[in-house]
Design a protein around this motif. Structure first.
Motif, short mmCIF file in Angstrom:
data_model
loop_
_atom_site.label_atom_id
_atom_site.label_comp_id
_atom_site.label_asym_id
_atom_site.label_seq_id
_atom_site.Cartn_x
_atom_site.Cartn_y
_atom_site.Cartn_z
N THR A 302 -41.68 6.84 -38.51
CA THR A 302 -41.32 5.68 -37.67
C THR A 302 -42.49 4.70 -37.67
N ASP A 303 -42.40 3.69 -36.81
CA ASP A 303 -43.51 2.72 -36.71
C ASP A 303 -44.79 3.49 -36.37
N ARG A 306 -46.34 3.63 -32.87
CA ARG A 306 -45.72 4.32 -31.73
C ARG A 306 -46.15 5.77 -31.73
N PRO A 315 -39.53 -2.55 -34.56
CA PRO A 315 -38.53 -2.05 -35.51
C PRO A 315 -38.78 -2.53 -36.94
N CYS A 318 -40.50 -0.11 -39.08
CA CYS A 318 -39.97 1.24 -39.02
C CYS A 318 -38.82 1.44 -40.01
N VAL A 320 -36.52 3.54 -39.97
CA VAL A 320 -35.27 3.89 -39.28
C VAL A 320 -34.47 2.61 -38.99
N VAL A 336 -31.52 -0.96 -29.76
CA VAL A 336 -32.73 -0.45 -30.42
C VAL A 336 -33.87 -1.45 -30.27
N CYS A 340 -36.99 -0.25 -28.26
CA CYS A 340 -38.19 0.05 -29.05
C CYS A 340 -39.36 -0.80 -28.58
N ILE A 345 -36.80 3.40 -24.97
CA ILE A 345 -36.14 4.57 -25.58
C ILE A 345 -37.15 5.31 -26.45
N GLY A 346 -36.89 6.60 -26.65
CA GLY A 346 -37.74 7.38 -27.55
C GLY A 346 -37.19 7.32 -28.96
N CYS A 347 -38.00 7.70 -29.93
CA CYS A 347 -37.57 7.61 -31.33
C CYS A 347 -36.40 8.56 -31.63
N CYS A 350 -33.35 6.97 -30.47
CA CYS A 350 -33.02 5.84 -31.33
C CYS A 350 -32.35 6.30 -32.63
N LYS A 351 -32.77 7.46 -33.12
CA LYS A 351 -32.27 7.94 -34.41
C LYS A 351 -30.84 8.52 -34.31
#
Ligand code: SF4
Length: 413
Positions: A302-303, A306, A315, A318, A320, A336, A340, A345-347, A350-351
């Motif tokens: 991810t980023d 983070r 984003p 990232c 994702v 998102v 983000c 929200i957590g990753c 988000c996924k």
């Protein structure tokens, strides 16, 4: 550059052609980069889609042990993605010997410098240092590709924006071939006779478009002229070919030069943030099981900024997010972007929507693949039927080519 997406050369569905090297089971990068477009285009075009097995040898000639297996698995994935053998011709390059014959004939007229200056020639030699690319096969692969294309006289080659230049060498070689072997003493008289079959307004429009295109190179006039030829219902296919050649200022088009058909090729990044590719081991398969998809996406890079759940992210940095662009609705993407950047929200959260969508698609594809996995002979039947159709189309071109080069069989001196 030729006009994009211009009308077909006759009242028939425009023909298009594309191929893929046999790499075995396909991944999401292959799907979004090419296969998805093929599936969409088969509704509106006469598609010829092939497994480029000879091309696999241009970079990997020493070990061919996996060729058949890779080919079979890839065709199953073509079918799983929705390519329909009833609507499209699916075949293997080496099952149509005409590709090799045309390749040899084109090699006689192609200056070496044209092949040496193809950008991928030097690039790949640099990048694939571990492979032996100092072969004629590798130098000549753009020419083999040209033969693959021209033998079917397609109207279009679907390509992404960065590949448009690849179609240009095909167009150059076609023009050179037509210039050398396409001379026809009666060309002018035939054009006049064909024009008489157009109605008055069509004829006048055609002449104006031709003049304007040739004098000022206006692509709009080329497109309009082609449309007028396509609409002139009293013309037969050969007369249309003749008028199209005349429109473009070519004397004759034994091997019509196809246009590039621009298709979307979105960026698909792999699990580690690099381009999705088997050689990086960062892929998600087209027909992968949900547990494996879930595990892979949950572990995806991810980023890097983070680090903690409370750190806001971006984003755009990232991979994702690129999957969200492919799979999520506007609403989800807005969720998102907001979640983000605000660390709302957590990753993993988000996924999840991406995981759900990829799993749903792969379930559909696994269902489509199931009959072919249960009965592998069905794939061979599809390829055999495709080879018959492809050989008929290829032989039609080869007869004209052999005739023009004085190589026709059974002709007395
Ligand atoms: S919240 Fe989503 S977009 Fe943002 S860094 Fe995490 S996975 Fe990437």
């Amino acid at each position: 550059m030729p006009a994009m997406n211009s009308p077909p050369s006759s009242g028939k569905r425009a023909r298009l052609l594309s191929g893929m090297r046999p790499t075995g089971k396909l991944h999401l990068g292959n799907y979004h980069g090419a296969l998805r477009n093929w599936v969409a285009l088969q509704d509106t075009h006469e598609g010829f889609f092939f497994v480029a097995d000879w091309h696999a040898l241009t970079t990997d000639y020493a070990d061919t042990s996996l060729l058949q297996k890779n080919q079979h698995e890839m065709v199953v994935d073509f079918l799983a993605a929705g390519l329909d053998p009833e609507r499209s011709t699916i075949f293997v390059q080496s099952h149509v010997p005409g590709h090799a014959e045309l390749h040899v004939l084109l090699s006689m007229i192609t200056p070496l410098s044209w092949l040496e200056r193809v950008p991928t020639y030097k690039d790949q030699q640099e990048q694939l240092k571990e492979k032996d690319l100092a072969t004629y096969g590798f130098l000549g692969y753009p020419l083999l590709q040209t033969a693959d294309i021209l033998i079917y006289r397609p109207d279009f080659i679907p390509v992404g924006e960065d590949q448009v230049a690849h179609v240009e060498i095909t167009r150059e070689i076609a023009r050179r071939f037509n210039h050398i072997f396409g001379r026809d003493e009666k060309f002018g008289a035939k054009v006049k006779a064909a024009q008489k079959k157009m109605d008055g307004a069509q004829r006048e429009g055609y002449v104006t478009c031709r003049q304007g295109y040739q004098e000022r190179g206006e692509q709009k006039l080329l497109t309009e002229g082609r449309a007028l030829v396509a609409a002139a219902f009293r013309l037969d296919d050969s007369e249309r070919e003749l008028l199209l050649a005349n429109l473009e200022g070519e004397h004759h088009r034994l091997l019509p030069a196809p246009d590039a058909l621009l298709t979307p090729t979105p960026k698909v990044l792999g699990l580690d943030g690099r381009k999705m590719s088997k050689s990086y081991g960062n892929t998600i398969g087209l027909t992968e099981e949900p547990a494996s998809i879930t595990r892979k996406v949950r572990g995806m890079t991810t980023d890097p900024a983070r680090v903690r759940r409370t750190d806001p992210g971006n984003p755009e940095k990232c991979p994702v997010w690129d999957l969200h662009k492919l799979y999520s609705s506007d609403e989800t993407r807005a969720w998102v972007a907001e979640g983000c950047t605000s660390a709302g929200i957590g990753c993993l959260e988000c996924k999840q929507p991406v995981i759900d969508r990829i799993c749903a698609d792969s379930a559909t594809m696994r269902d489509r693949a199931a009959p072919y996995l249960a009965n592998p002979g069905r794939v061979n039947e599809i390829l055999a039927a495709g080879a018959v159709k492809a050989n008929i189309a290829a032989e039609e071109t080869m007869q004209a080519v052999r005739g023009a080069m004085n190589l026709a069989r059974g002709v007395s001196p």
